[in-house]
Design a protein around this motif. Structure first.
Motif, short mmCIF file in Angstrom:
data_model
loop_
_atom_site.label_atom_id
_atom_site.label_comp_id
_atom_site.label_asym_id
_atom_site.label_seq_id
_atom_site.Cartn_x
_atom_site.Cartn_y
_atom_site.Cartn_z
N ASP A 1 0.81 -1.22 0.00
CA ASP A 1 0.00 0.00 0.00
C ASP A 1 0.84 1.26 0.00
O ASP A 1 0.31 2.37 0.12
N THR A 2 2.15 1.11 -0.05
CA THR A 2 3.03 2.27 0.11
C THR A 2 3.84 2.45 -1.16
O THR A 2 4.37 1.47 -1.70
N ILE A 3 3.91 3.68 -1.65
CA ILE A 3 4.66 3.91 -2.89
C ILE A 3 5.57 5.12 -2.71
O ILE A 3 5.17 6.14 -2.17
N PHE A 4 6.82 4.95 -3.10
CA PHE A 4 7.81 6.01 -2.98
C PHE A 4 8.04 6.62 -4.37
O PHE A 4 8.16 5.89 -5.36
N VAL A 5 8.08 7.94 -4.42
CA VAL A 5 8.19 8.66 -5.69
C VAL A 5 9.38 9.61 -5.58
O VAL A 5 9.67 10.14 -4.50
N SER A 6 10.07 9.84 -6.69
CA SER A 6 11.19 10.80 -6.65
C SER A 6 11.41 11.39 -8.03
O SER A 6 10.87 10.91 -9.02
N GLY A 7 12.22 12.46 -8.06
CA GLY A 7 12.60 13.08 -9.32
C GLY A 7 13.98 12.61 -9.72
O GLY A 7 14.21 11.40 -9.82
N ILE A 8 14.90 13.54 -9.92
CA ILE A 8 16.26 13.18 -10.31
C ILE A 8 17.25 13.88 -9.38
O ILE A 8 17.08 15.05 -9.03
N PRO B 1 -6.36 7.06 -4.22
CA PRO B 1 -6.18 7.78 -2.94
C PRO B 1 -5.89 6.88 -1.75
O PRO B 1 -5.36 7.35 -0.75
N GLU B 2 -6.20 5.61 -1.87
CA GLU B 2 -5.98 4.72 -0.72
C GLU B 2 -4.51 4.39 -0.52
O GLU B 2 -4.11 3.88 0.52
N LEU B 3 -3.66 4.68 -1.51
CA LEU B 3 -2.23 4.39 -1.37
C LEU B 3 -1.55 5.46 -0.52
O LEU B 3 -1.93 6.62 -0.51
N HIS B 4 -0.51 5.04 0.21
CA HIS B 4 0.32 5.98 0.95
C HIS B 4 1.43 6.46 0.01
O HIS B 4 2.17 5.64 -0.53
N VAL B 5 1.55 7.76 -0.16
CA VAL B 5 2.54 8.28 -1.10
C VAL B 5 3.60 9.09 -0.35
O VAL B 5 3.28 10.04 0.37
N VAL B 6 4.86 8.67 -0.52
CA VAL B 6 5.98 9.36 0.11
C VAL B 6 6.96 9.76 -1.00
O VAL B 6 7.32 8.93 -1.84
N VAL B 7 7.37 11.03 -1.00
CA VAL B 7 8.26 11.53 -2.04
C VAL B 7 9.64 11.82 -1.45
O VAL B 7 9.74 12.44 -0.39
N PHE B 8 10.69 11.36 -2.12
CA PHE B 8 12.06 11.78 -1.80
C PHE B 8 12.50 12.77 -2.86
O PHE B 8 12.36 12.50 -4.06
N THR B 9 13.06 13.89 -2.44
CA THR B 9 13.47 14.90 -3.40
C THR B 9 14.67 15.67 -2.86
O THR B 9 15.04 15.51 -1.70
N GLY B 10 15.28 16.49 -3.72
CA GLY B 10 16.42 17.29 -3.29
C GLY B 10 16.09 18.77 -3.40
O GLY B 10 15.03 19.15 -3.92
N ASP B 11 17.00 19.62 -2.93
CA ASP B 11 16.75 21.06 -2.98
C ASP B 11 16.66 21.54 -4.42
O ASP B 11 15.83 22.39 -4.76
N GLY B 12 17.46 20.95 -5.32
CA GLY B 12 17.39 21.33 -6.73
C GLY B 12 16.10 20.82 -7.35
O GLY B 12 15.36 21.57 -8.00
N ASP B 13 15.83 19.56 -7.11
CA ASP B 13 14.65 18.91 -7.69
C ASP B 13 13.36 19.59 -7.23
O ASP B 13 12.45 19.84 -8.02
N LEU B 14 13.28 19.93 -5.95
CA LEU B 14 12.05 20.47 -5.39
C LEU B 14 11.89 21.96 -5.64
O LEU B 14 10.80 22.44 -5.94
N ALA B 15 13.00 22.70 -5.50
CA ALA B 15 12.85 24.16 -5.43
C ALA B 15 13.37 24.90 -6.66
O ALA B 15 13.02 26.05 -6.87
N ALA B 16 14.22 24.25 -7.48
CA ALA B 16 14.70 24.91 -8.69
C ALA B 16 13.78 24.52 -9.84
O ALA B 16 12.75 25.16 -10.06
N ILE B 17 14.12 23.43 -10.52
CA ILE B 17 13.31 23.02 -11.67
C ILE B 17 11.88 22.66 -11.26
O ILE B 17 10.94 22.85 -12.03
N GLY B 18 11.71 22.19 -10.02
CA GLY B 18 10.37 21.76 -9.59
C GLY B 18 9.64 22.79 -8.74
O GLY B 18 8.62 22.47 -8.12
N GLY B 19 10.15 24.01 -8.72
CA GLY B 19 9.60 25.01 -7.80
C GLY B 19 8.11 25.26 -7.94
O GLY B 19 7.40 25.41 -6.95
N ASN B 20 7.63 25.30 -9.18
CA ASN B 20 6.20 25.57 -9.37
C ASN B 20 5.33 24.40 -8.93
O ASN B 20 4.28 24.60 -8.33
#
Ligand SMILES: Cc1ncc(C[n+]2csc(CCOP(=O)(O)OP(=O)(O)O)c2C)c(N)n1
Ligand code: SF4
Ligand code: SF4
Ligand code: SF4
Ligand SMILES: [Mg+2]
Lengths: 90, 262
Positions: B42-49, B83-102
């Motif tokens: 029931d748990t899924i981990f998501v990330s960028g680069i 929606p029943e899945l648990h979603v956890v994201v791992f990301t970095g400062d670049g991934d989250l706030a630079a290219i992924g800021g919006n």
């Protein structure tokens, strides 16, 4: 139980040395087959987990295992009929 | 069961440099999901680069390793479809706030039900050390060879302002507090950001007088100030020691959220 460092995983970063309240991890001297200098263990049986983990059914302290970024710290069961070394430090 | 059972043992050791803080953050995240009793299915981990974004590859549940900056868009998709899945994201400062800021600010605004763990190492680690939106003023990176002259994003403050239901900051040194903060994030419906200041000895430390792993750990230990203590000092009109950063829980609230299971 016995505290052990998995020599196939450890990268020799010494983060474990920074957190152990008993100073069980000491700077190592010799490279292993992967060229990594593993920390040495100074009387690891002082770690409360060696005596009490089974009894309490959970990990006590556990700081070294939690901070070890390479999942290299574990506690192994004694072999059958192997004597358990005990040392208590307060 | 222990957090160690969530790892894919055959993928270890990780590709991370010796003393990289990312592995510690993954330990804490897995410890939190494990003690909550979540199931792998029931748990899924998501990330960028990025180095940080490689985390899901070491975990035995299903995961999505997506494109740079887009982890939150993919995670939103999962939450709307399942929606029943648990979603956890791992990301970095670049991934989250630079290219992924919006994506970041709008996922907070929509308050999508997920837990986002950002390893903020003040740098683009994976690509060799370019400056990021969190690179401190004066820091040396490959794109700021004379010291960065830019302002800095406070990721936690950004998430609070944008509407997230839960926001906390800790460091890779504070493993117990970090684990508790992630646990609170996992339990809070809506968007949760846990910002983790994390050492990157290779791309950041080496250029900024933090060459040894223990140098950054010492910095994190001595420069973190608990939010409550900071607020008390300010309220009493006492001086706050310079160069400190606040840690603790910045917000936990119950605004309407998206993707919460019925
Ligand atoms: C669209 C796109 N642009 C640029 C890159 C190159 N790239 C890969 S990782 C990265 C930065 C990662 O920084 P951060 O998210 O802080 O991760 P870290 O490696 O520091 O953990 C960049 C710019 C890419 N892979 N894709
Ligand atoms: S669990 Fe605690 S006391 Fe035991 S070895 Fe690790 S850090 Fe030391
Ligand atoms: S923290 Fe882990 S990887 Fe680092 S030296 Fe200790 S056992 Fe080895
Ligand atoms: S470059 Fe930095 S972030 Fe990437 S693995 Fe090495 S220490 Fe970690
Ligand atoms: Mg980074």
């Amino acid at each position: 139980m016995k505290l052990a460092i998995d020599s196939s995983r450890c990268k020799g970063c010494n983060l474990c040395m920074l957190v152990c309240p008993y100073r069980i991890f000491k700077e190592g001297k010799e490279q292993n087959e992967r060229g990594i200098i593993l920390p040495e263990l100074d009387r690891p049986e002082r770690c409360p987990n060696c005596r009490l983990q089974k009894l309490y059914g959970r990990t006590l302290c556990g700081l070294c295992q939690m901070i070890c970024p390479d999942q290299a710290i574990r506690w192994d069961d004694e072999a059958k009929n192997e004597r358990q070394k005990v040392e208590v430090e307060f | 069961m222990s957090f160690r059972d969530w790892y894919r043992a055959d993928r270890l050791p990780t590709i991370y440099c010796a003393g990289c803080g990312n592995g510690t953050v993954i330990n804490c995240a897995l410890h939190a999901v494990d003690t909550l009793g979540w199931r792998w299915e029931d748990t899924i981990f998501v990330s960028g680069i990025g180095c940080s974004s490689r985390a899901p590859g070491y975990i035995r549940t299903d995961s999505l390793h997506t494109t740079h900056g887009r982890a939150l868009a993919f995670a939103t998709g999962i939450k709307l479809a399942r929606p029943e899945l648990h979603v956890v994201v791992f990301t970095g400062d670049g991934d989250l706030a630079a290219i992924g800021g919006n994506h970041f600010i709008h996922a907070c605004r929509r308050n999508v039900d997920m837990t986002v763990i950002c390893m903020n190492n003040w740098i683009y680690g994976m690509t060799g050390g370019q400056g990021s939106p969190t690179t401190p003023r004066g820091a040396i990176t490959t794109t700021t060879p004379y010291g960065s002259g830019e302002g800095v994003f406070d990721l936690s403050a950004l998430a609070v302002a944008a509407g997230a239901n839960h926001v906390a900051r800790w460091t890779s040194y504070h493993v117990k507090e970090l684990t508790n903060a992630i646990d609170a994030g996992l339990r809070t419906p809506g968007f949760s950001l846990i910002e983790v200041l994390t050492q990157c000895p290779t791309a950041y430390g080496r250029r900024n007088k933090l060459r040894e792993v223990s140098d950054t750990i010492e910095y994190l230990k001595t420069h973190a100030i608990l939010l409550q203590r900071y607020n008390r000092l300010v309220a009493e009109g006492k001086p706050v020691p310079e160069d400190m950063f606040t840690v603790g829980e910045f917000v936990r609230r119950n605004r309407p959220a998206m993707g919460v299971p019925p």
